[in-house]
Structures are given as structure tokens and as C-alpha cells.
Write a protein that holds these residues in place. Structure first.
Motif, PDB file in Angstrom:
ATOM      1  N   TYR A 101       8.475   8.650  13.793  1.00  0.00           N
ATOM      2  CA  TYR A 101       9.521   7.727  14.246  1.00  0.00           C
ATOM      3  C   TYR A 101       8.921   6.453  14.834  1.00  0.00           C
ATOM      4  CZ  TYR A 101      13.562   6.028  16.915  1.00  0.00           C
ATOM      5  OH  TYR A 101      14.574   5.252  17.427  1.00  0.00           O
ATOM      6  N   HIS A 102       7.936   6.597  15.690  1.00  0.00           N
ATOM      7  CA  HIS A 102       7.339   5.414  16.322  1.00  0.00           C
ATOM      8  C   HIS A 102       6.456   4.639  15.340  1.00  0.00           C
ATOM      9  CE1 HIS A 102       8.862   6.182  20.339  1.00  0.00           C
ATOM     10  NE2 HIS A 102       8.553   7.460  20.187  1.00  0.00           N
ATOM     11  N   THR A 103       5.889   5.323  14.359  1.00  0.00           N
ATOM     12  CA  THR A 103       5.128   4.619  13.322  1.00  0.00           C
ATOM     13  C   THR A 103       6.043   3.679  12.544  1.00  0.00           C
ATOM     14  OG1 THR A 103       3.525   6.415  13.076  1.00  0.00           O
ATOM     15  CG2 THR A 103       3.744   4.891  11.233  1.00  0.00           C
ATOM     16  N   MET A 104       7.232   4.143  12.203  1.00  0.00           N
ATOM     17  CA  MET A 104       8.185   3.294  11.480  1.00  0.00           C
ATOM     18  C   MET A 104       8.576   2.079  12.317  1.00  0.00           C
ATOM     19  SD  MET A 104      10.655   6.027   9.466  1.00  0.00           S
ATOM     20  CE  MET A 104      11.135   6.989  10.907  1.00  0.00           C
ATOM     21  N   PHE A 158       1.581  -0.994   2.618  1.00  0.00           N
ATOM     22  CA  PHE A 158       2.228  -0.113   1.639  1.00  0.00           C
ATOM     23  C   PHE A 158       1.690   1.311   1.731  1.00  0.00           C
ATOM     24  CE2 PHE A 158       2.159   1.963  -2.528  1.00  0.00           C
ATOM     25  CZ  PHE A 158       3.522   2.055  -2.756  1.00  0.00           C
ATOM     26  N   VAL A 159       0.378   1.464   1.900  1.00  0.00           N
ATOM     27  CA  VAL A 159      -0.199   2.803   2.003  1.00  0.00           C
ATOM     28  C   VAL A 159       0.403   3.545   3.196  1.00  0.00           C
ATOM     29  CG1 VAL A 159      -2.323   4.081   2.449  1.00  0.00           C
ATOM     30  CG2 VAL A 159      -2.343   2.187   0.846  1.00  0.00           C
ATOM     31  N   LEU A 160       0.572   2.836   4.322  1.00  0.00           N
ATOM     32  CA  LEU A 160       1.142   3.479   5.508  1.00  0.00           C
ATOM     33  C   LEU A 160       2.619   3.782   5.312  1.00  0.00           C
ATOM     34  CD1 LEU A 160       0.830   4.443   8.410  1.00  0.00           C
ATOM     35  CD2 LEU A 160       1.330   2.118   9.174  1.00  0.00           C
ATOM     36  N   LEU A 161       3.387   2.816   4.807  1.00  0.00           N
ATOM     37  CA  LEU A 161       4.824   3.015   4.627  1.00  0.00           C
ATOM     38  C   LEU A 161       5.115   4.127   3.636  1.00  0.00           C
ATOM     39  CD1 LEU A 161       4.952   0.346   6.226  1.00  0.00           C
ATOM     40  CD2 LEU A 161       6.715  -0.430   4.657  1.00  0.00           C
ATOM     41  N   SER A 162       4.375   4.164   2.549  1.00  0.00           N
ATOM     42  CA  SER A 162       4.642   5.168   1.515  1.00  0.00           C
ATOM     43  C   SER A 162       4.246   6.573   1.969  1.00  0.00           C
ATOM     44  CB  SER A 162       3.897   4.814   0.227  1.00  0.00           C
ATOM     45  OG  SER A 162       2.498   4.748   0.453  1.00  0.00           O
ATOM     46  N   ALA A 163       3.470   6.680   3.054  1.00  0.00           N
ATOM     47  CA  ALA A 163       3.084   8.000   3.560  1.00  0.00           C
ATOM     48  C   ALA A 163       4.163   8.605   4.446  1.00  0.00           C
ATOM     49  CB  ALA A 163       1.780   7.894   4.344  1.00  0.00           C
ATOM     50  N   LYS A 216      17.640   5.287   9.981  1.00  0.00           N
ATOM     51  CA  LYS A 216      17.835   3.873  10.309  1.00  0.00           C
ATOM     52  C   LYS A 216      16.496   3.159  10.447  1.00  0.00           C
ATOM     53  CE  LYS A 216      22.299   4.221  12.729  1.00  0.00           C
ATOM     54  NZ  LYS A 216      22.976   4.063  14.045  1.00  0.00           N
ATOM     55  N   ALA A 217      15.566   3.799  11.148  1.00  0.00           N
ATOM     56  CA  ALA A 217      14.240   3.206  11.309  1.00  0.00           C
ATOM     57  C   ALA A 217      13.524   3.095   9.964  1.00  0.00           C
ATOM     58  CB  ALA A 217      13.410   4.048  12.280  1.00  0.00           C
ATOM     59  N   PHE A 218      13.683   4.114   9.115  1.00  0.00           N
ATOM     60  CA  PHE A 218      13.084   4.101   7.770  1.00  0.00           C
ATOM     61  C   PHE A 218      13.649   2.953   6.946  1.00  0.00           C
ATOM     62  CE2 PHE A 218      12.837   5.579   3.354  1.00  0.00           C
ATOM     63  CZ  PHE A 218      11.541   6.038   3.277  1.00  0.00           C
ATOM     64  N   GLN A 219      14.944   2.752   7.045  1.00  0.00           N
ATOM     65  CA  GLN A 219      15.604   1.671   6.302  1.00  0.00           C
ATOM     66  C   GLN A 219      15.149   0.303   6.792  1.00  0.00           C
ATOM     67  OE1 GLN A 219      19.869   1.938   5.064  1.00  0.00           O
ATOM     68  NE2 GLN A 219      20.155   0.402   6.645  1.00  0.00           N
ATOM     69  N   GLU A 220      15.101   0.115   8.101  1.00  0.00           N
ATOM     70  CA  GLU A 220      14.647  -1.164   8.645  1.00  0.00           C
ATOM     71  C   GLU A 220      13.198  -1.446   8.253  1.00  0.00           C
ATOM     72  OE1 GLU A 220      15.242  -1.154  12.828  1.00  0.00           O
ATOM     73  OE2 GLU A 220      17.436  -0.955  12.705  1.00  0.00           O
ATOM     74  N   MET A 221      12.387  -0.401   8.226  1.00  0.00           N
ATOM     75  CA  MET A 221      10.977  -0.565   7.858  1.00  0.00           C
ATOM     76  C   MET A 221      10.832  -1.074   6.426  1.00  0.00           C
ATOM     77  SD  MET A 221       8.040   2.405   7.792  1.00  0.00           S
ATOM     78  CE  MET A 221       8.857   3.310   6.463  1.00  0.00           C
ATOM     79  N   TRP A 222      11.526  -0.410   5.485  1.00  0.00           N
ATOM     80  CA  TRP A 222      11.385  -0.801   4.085  1.00  0.00           C
ATOM     81  C   TRP A 222      12.076  -2.133   3.790  1.00  0.00           C
ATOM     82  CZ3 TRP A 222       7.971   0.467   0.722  1.00  0.00           C
ATOM     83  CH2 TRP A 222       7.353   1.720   0.777  1.00  0.00           C
ATOM     84  N   LEU A 223      13.236  -2.373   4.365  1.00  0.00           N
ATOM     85  CA  LEU A 223      13.905  -3.656   4.126  1.00  0.00           C
ATOM     86  C   LEU A 223      13.082  -4.801   4.702  1.00  0.00           C
ATOM     87  CD1 LEU A 223      17.658  -2.779   4.829  1.00  0.00           C
ATOM     88  CD2 LEU A 223      16.549  -3.136   2.624  1.00  0.00           C
ATOM     89  N   GLY A 224      12.472  -4.591   5.865  1.00  0.00           N
ATOM     90  CA  GLY A 224      11.617  -5.619   6.437  1.00  0.00           C
ATOM     91  C   GLY A 224      10.384  -5.888   5.595  1.00  0.00           C
ATOM     92  N   PHE A 225       9.901  -4.868   4.904  1.00  0.00           N
ATOM     93  CA  PHE A 225       8.728  -5.020   4.029  1.00  0.00           C
ATOM     94  C   PHE A 225       9.104  -5.678   2.708  1.00  0.00           C
ATOM     95  CE2 PHE A 225       5.925  -3.130   0.739  1.00  0.00           C
ATOM     96  CZ  PHE A 225       4.702  -3.571   1.207  1.00  0.00           C
ATOM     97  N   LEU A 226      10.227  -5.262   2.129  1.00  0.00           N
ATOM     98  CA  LEU A 226      10.589  -5.722   0.784  1.00  0.00           C
ATOM     99  C   LEU A 226      11.259  -7.092   0.761  1.00  0.00           C
ATOM    100  CD1 LEU A 226      11.951  -2.368  -0.713  1.00  0.00           C
ATOM    101  CD2 LEU A 226       9.696  -3.400  -1.026  1.00  0.00           C
ATOM    102  N   LYS A 227      11.630  -7.623   1.914  1.00  0.00           N
ATOM    103  CA  LYS A 227      12.260  -8.943   1.901  1.00  0.00           C
ATOM    104  C   LYS A 227      11.242 -10.061   1.694  1.00  0.00           C
ATOM    105  CE  LYS A 227      12.191  -9.978   6.878  1.00  0.00           C
ATOM    106  NZ  LYS A 227      13.042 -10.218   8.065  1.00  0.00           N
ATOM    107  N   HIS A 228       9.966  -9.725   1.753  1.00  0.00           N
ATOM    108  CA  HIS A 228       8.920 -10.717   1.550  1.00  0.00           C
ATOM    109  C   HIS A 228       8.488 -10.735   0.082  1.00  0.00           C
ATOM    110  CE1 HIS A 228       8.558 -11.242   5.881  1.00  0.00           C
ATOM    111  NE2 HIS A 228       8.516  -9.935   6.003  1.00  0.00           N
ATOM    112  N   LYS A 229       7.868 -11.819  -0.307  1.00  0.00           N
ATOM    113  CA  LYS A 229       7.379 -11.947  -1.684  1.00  0.00           C
ATOM    114  C   LYS A 229       6.096 -11.138  -1.813  1.00  0.00           C
ATOM    115  CE  LYS A 229       6.160 -15.287  -5.270  1.00  0.00           C
ATOM    116  NZ  LYS A 229       5.959 -16.722  -5.598  1.00  0.00           N
ATOM    117  N   LEU A 230       6.157 -10.055  -2.569  1.00  0.00           N
ATOM    118  CA  LEU A 230       5.030  -9.140  -2.687  1.00  0.00           C
ATOM    119  C   LEU A 230       4.201  -9.461  -3.926  1.00  0.00           C
ATOM    120  CD1 LEU A 230       6.858  -5.767  -1.912  1.00  0.00           C
ATOM    121  CD2 LEU A 230       5.626  -7.225  -0.314  1.00  0.00           C
TER     122      LEU A 230
END
Length: 516
Positions: free
Chosen positions: A182-185, A211-216, A250-264
Motif C-alpha cells: 500500500y505505501h509503495t503505491m 515500470f519494473v516496480l509498478l508491474s511488481a 484506489k491507490a493502485f489506480q492513482e499509481m498507474w494513471l499517474g504513470f500512464l499520463k506521461h509520454k512513455l
């Protein structure tokens, strides 16, 4: 204060210093000598110093001999009139901070053994700080977690300068604990936001580490209270967000949306989309929020578009998303290169899934069958052995499309109503055409292809032909299979057998040449 001599980095000397600090507060200054070993250039000495610091500050945390609360300035306290015990705890707390800061720096050390040991020591401190908090609770049953220290640990993993994928894989063992996950997210979300706001152009290394951290991070699929904590508590409260799966989502969603909103980078686009359907979408609180990312990915082209369509397909079928252009996008991916790209097997596996519904309109299925048949004219044999059963399966699922086969008075080749340049399958007039391409492929040079194309000459059987074994078929496998085939004992090669080296006597060669 004299610094530790070069030979003092030995295990025996560090053990003596450790014992001196723990047994007598009068020997507290020896902690400087222990911390000095962490600055050594020898990895072996550094590891011994880290182990000693782990035992030293681990014991002090358990004994509650570090100052608890908002840490005051060291010089102010030492010059004040507080009692000696208070001054000692404040002073030692500052030494503890110095140790943690150095351990965070060691996460980027060239030696992996040093980095791994520093990470494990910091995580040990996280656990001990959680059990013996260095901050005072604001109210009874207030949830306490060493966020500051943990933020530094995760921030050290998400560095933009160095590839930490191997170190993150070591950190993943802690993600099995609900509170750490939870705190990692939360920390990953804030770290990505801070890094992207501070730097105009973020390095590829940072994106890969993130990505390596998020996907884990993996969440339970079933609703339940989460109580497998790394930081132990005497009792838990239902008011704590950390024990509710809804808050984790909710934390998982915020984590991925915050990551994917950038140009990867494009390489990351593919990795994210490969994991999207089974590792990301099922755990989101609101999966439909991924629509913007997936639709923008559809416009990239190639494999990325295909993988994005897979995510959209799940949103359409499981979350009632309306996306009218879905099959038009898929139709647009059908071009001659689709038989030669390395993701061919995945493409046809997903295309088979997308076209599996028997409720699709006949004109749409006819357009796909016709486009594939037209592309098959220039496809290699290994692709034809897969795409021909694919087309026949479409005809089996949709009997209304069989008119494309049973149309003996079909149009002339020059008057085929099908428009191969039309991007919209509804306007391609495929249903008005016929599959003359399959009849042409019955004359193919490879006998297996000719046999597969001849299936349409008979009544199609009801059970579909599984294309799964054919998706990975290669030209090498076909060649090896042909070599192993047994041929008849005698194969006629010439109607009149040759006699002699120069042939028969009346041959032109025998008239002008002789053997001497």
C-alpha cells in the motif's frame, strides 16, 4: 574526534566498538568510528560496517533509546539545560539519521552486494521504526508507519541515473506484505509526479525502474481485509485505510494513471499493454478510466495498436464501454506486413478472440474474410497454413457469409465489387464479392497449402479447426516436416528412359559428340 584507522574496519574491531556503545553511554562517541567505516572504499569493509550499524541501531530502537517526536536541532539541545538522558537520545537519533542517509547513498554503490545489504538494513529499520515509532500518535489507535524512511527507500530505487531492476526484484519480496504494498503505491505515485515536474525530460532509466516496480505490485482479486503486515501492531482498527482492499485499489489506480499520463518510450508502451488485460485492468477501482490511454495507443500503429485493442475489448465486454471504431481499427491493421512481423501469432490469436462472437454483423465478418483472403495471395506458406483455417472458421461461425463461396456466377476479376482501399469495413462491399482468392490458392505450389484451400470445395464441418497449433508455425518447421515425409520407391522423371551417357543414338547430342 579521531577517525577509525585502516585496520579498524575488521570484524573484531567493529564488534568491540559496538559492544562499547551498547554497554556504556560514556563510550557513545565510538559510533562515529562505526559510521566512518561506511565511507570506506573497500566493499567488504562497507558490508561489515552496515551489519554493525544494523545491530547497533536495531538494538537502540528496540530499547527505545532514540528520541521520539519532532527532532530538534542537535546544537540547540546540547547547549540547553535538559537532562543527560534527553540529550543522549537526541544526539543518538541524529547519528541514526546519518546512518540512514548513508545507507540510502549506498543503494547506488557499484557493488550489488553492498546495495542489497543496504536495502535489507533499511527495510529492517522500517520494521523496527514501525514497532517502536519515532513519532508520537495524534490520537488513540492512530495508524503509524515510518513514511519518511520508507519514502527514501523507494525513492532510492526509482533513481534516474542507474538501472535498479535487479535491486527492485529483491525489494519485491516485501511487496507480499499488505502495508508495504500500500505505501509503495503511494510513494511511487508521488515520486513519479515529483520527478516529472522537476525535470523537463526524464531519462529512460527512470521510466524502466518505475515500470519494473509498478508491474511488481499485485492485488488480491477477492474482497477481503488485509492484515498481513510487515510492521506489526498490537491491534488493528477498521478505520485504517491500509486494511481495506478498496483503498488499495484506489491507490493502485492513482499509481498507474499517474504513470500512464506521461509520454512513455515506445518500448514501455508495449510492456504496459502486454500486462494491461490481466495485471492492471482487473485491479482498478474504475477500469474505464483507461479509455484515454488505450485510444491514444490505438493510433500509434503496429503491435502497440493491437495490444491496445485487447484492452479496449475487455472494457467493451466486461465494463459496457461503447467504442464504435473498434473493428474499424482492427480492420486497419490488416496489411501485407502482418504475416511477417514477430507478433503475428499474438495478432491472430487476438483477432480470433475479437471475431469469436456469433452476433457480429455478416458484412463485418465478410470484410475480414475478404481482406485476409486478398492478403493471402502474397503470404508465405507458413502463414497460409494458419490463415486459411482462420477464414474457414469465420465462415463456420457466420453461415450468412458462405454466399461468398457458393456464388458460381461471381463477378469477373476486373469487376470485383470489393474495395481493398476502403478503411471502413461496412463500405468495402465484401459481402457482394466472392472468395475467388481461395480458389486461386488451390493451385499453390505447396501441396499442404493447396489442400487447405480446397476445404471450401466441400461442405464445411460444424466444429471449428483450432488454429492454436498453427500460430507459431515457421518455414523451418514446414521444411523439416517435408524432409521427413516418405516418398514412393520409384518416381517417374522421364517418359523415355535415357540409355548411355549421351542418350540414344538418334539424339542430337550423340550425332555431334562421341566419347573417345
Amino acid at each position: 574526534m579521531d577517525r577509525l584507522p585502516a585496520s579498524a574496519g575488521s570484524r573484531g574491531e567493529l564488534g568491540r566498538l559496538l559492544q562499547a556503545v551498547l554497554t556504556s553511554r560514556g563510550q557513545a562517541n565510538a559510533v562515529f568510528d562505526i559510521l566512518a567505516v561506511l565511507q570506506s572504499e573497500d566493499p567488504e569493509d562497507i558490508q561489515e560496517g552496515v551489519r554493525t550499524c544494523s545491530r547497533l541501531f536495531g538494538t537502540l530502537l528496540e530499547r527505545e533509546e532514540l528520541f521520539v517526536g519532532s527532532l530538534p536541532r542537535e546544537d540547540t539541545v546540547l547547549a540547553g539545560s535538559q537532562e543527560a538522558t534527553h540529550k543522549y537520545k537526541v544526539w543518538m537519533r541524529h547519528r541514526y539519521h546519518s546512518c540512514c542517509n548513508r545507507l540510502e547513498e549506498l543503494l547506488t554503490h557499484p557493488s550489488f552486494q553492498v546495495k542489497e545489504l543496504a536495502l535489507k538494513t533499511l527495510m529492517k529499520f522500517v520494521q523496527l521504526e514501525g514497532a517502536k515509532p519515532l513519532e508520537k500518535p495524534q490520537w488513540e489507535s492512530h495508524y503509524l508507519f515510518p513514511r519518511t524512511l520508507f519514502r527514501a527507500v523507494v525513492g532510492g530505487l526509482l533513481t534516474p541515473e542507474e538501472d535498479h531492476s535487479l535491486l527492485i526484484s529483491q525489494f519485491c519480496e516485501y511487496l507480499e506484505y499488505d502495508d508495504i504494498r500500500y505505501h509503495t503505491m503511494q510513494v511511487a505515485t508521488s515520486t513519479v509526479a515529483r520527478t516529472t515536474s522537476q525535470q523537463p525530460e526524464v531519462s529512460l532509466t527512470f521510466w524502466n525502474n518505475a515500470f519494473v516496480l509498478l508491474s511488481a505490485v499485485n492485488l488480491p482479486l477477492q474482497e477481503c481485509n488485509l492484515t498481513n503486515f510487515y510492521v506489526k501492531h498490537a491491534q488493528t482498527s477498521d478505520k485504517w485505510k491500509v486494511i481495506h482492499l478498496k483503498e488499495h485499489r484506489k491507490a493502485f489506480q492513482e499509481m498507474w494513471l499517474g504513470f500512464l499520463k506521461h509520454k512513455l518510450p515506445l518500448s514501455l508502451y508495449k510492456k504496459v499493454l502486454v500486462a494491461m488485460h490481466d495485471s492492471i485492468l482487473p485491479h482498478l477501482a474504475q477500469p474505464t478510466l483507461m479509455i484515454d490511454f488505450l485510444t491514444s495507443a490505438c493510433d500509434v500503429g503496429g503491435a502497440i495498436s493491437l495490444l491496445a485493442l485487447n484492452g479496449l475489448f475487455i472494457l467493451i465486454h466486461k465494463h459496457n464501454l461503447e467504442y464504435p471504431d473498434f473493428y474499424q481499427k482492427l480492420y486497419g491493421l490488416l496489411d501485407p506486413s502482418i504475416f511477417h512481423v514477430k507478433y503475428r501469432a499474438r495478432f491472430f490469436h487476438l483477432a480470433d478472440l475479437f471475431l469469436s462472437s456469433s452476433h457480429l454483423p455478416a458484412y463485418l465478418v465478410a470484410a475480414f474474410a475478404k481482406r485476409l483472403a486478398r492478403l493471402a495471395l502474397t503470404a508465405p506458406p507458413e502463414a497460409l497454413l494458419m490463415v486459411l483455417p482462420f477464414i474457414c472458421n469465420l465462415l463456420r461461425r457466420h453461415p450468412a457469409c458462405r454466399v461468398m463461396v457458393h456464388r458460381p456466377q461471381g463477378p469477373e476479376l476486373s469487376a470485383d465489387p470489393y474495395d481493398p482501399m476502403e478503411k471502413d469495413p461496412a463500405r468495402s462491399h465484401a459481402l457482394e464479392s466472392c472468395l475467388w482468392e481461395l480458389q486461386a490458392l488451390q493451385q499453390h505450389y505447396h501441396p499442404e497449402v493447396s489442400r487447405a484451400a480446397s476445404v471450401i470445395n466441400q461442405v464445411l464441418s460444424d466444429p471449428e479447426v483450432s488454429i492454436a497449433p498453427l500460430l507459431e508455425l515457421t518455414a523451418y518447421e514446414i521444411f523439416e516436416r517435408d524432409l521427413k515425409k516418405k516418398t514412393p520407391g520409384s518416381v517417374p522423371l522421364e517418359f523415355i528412359p535415357a540409355k548411355g551417357l549421351l542418350g540414344r543414338q538418334d539424339d542430337l547430342c550423340a550425332q555431334f559428340f562421341t566419347l573417345s
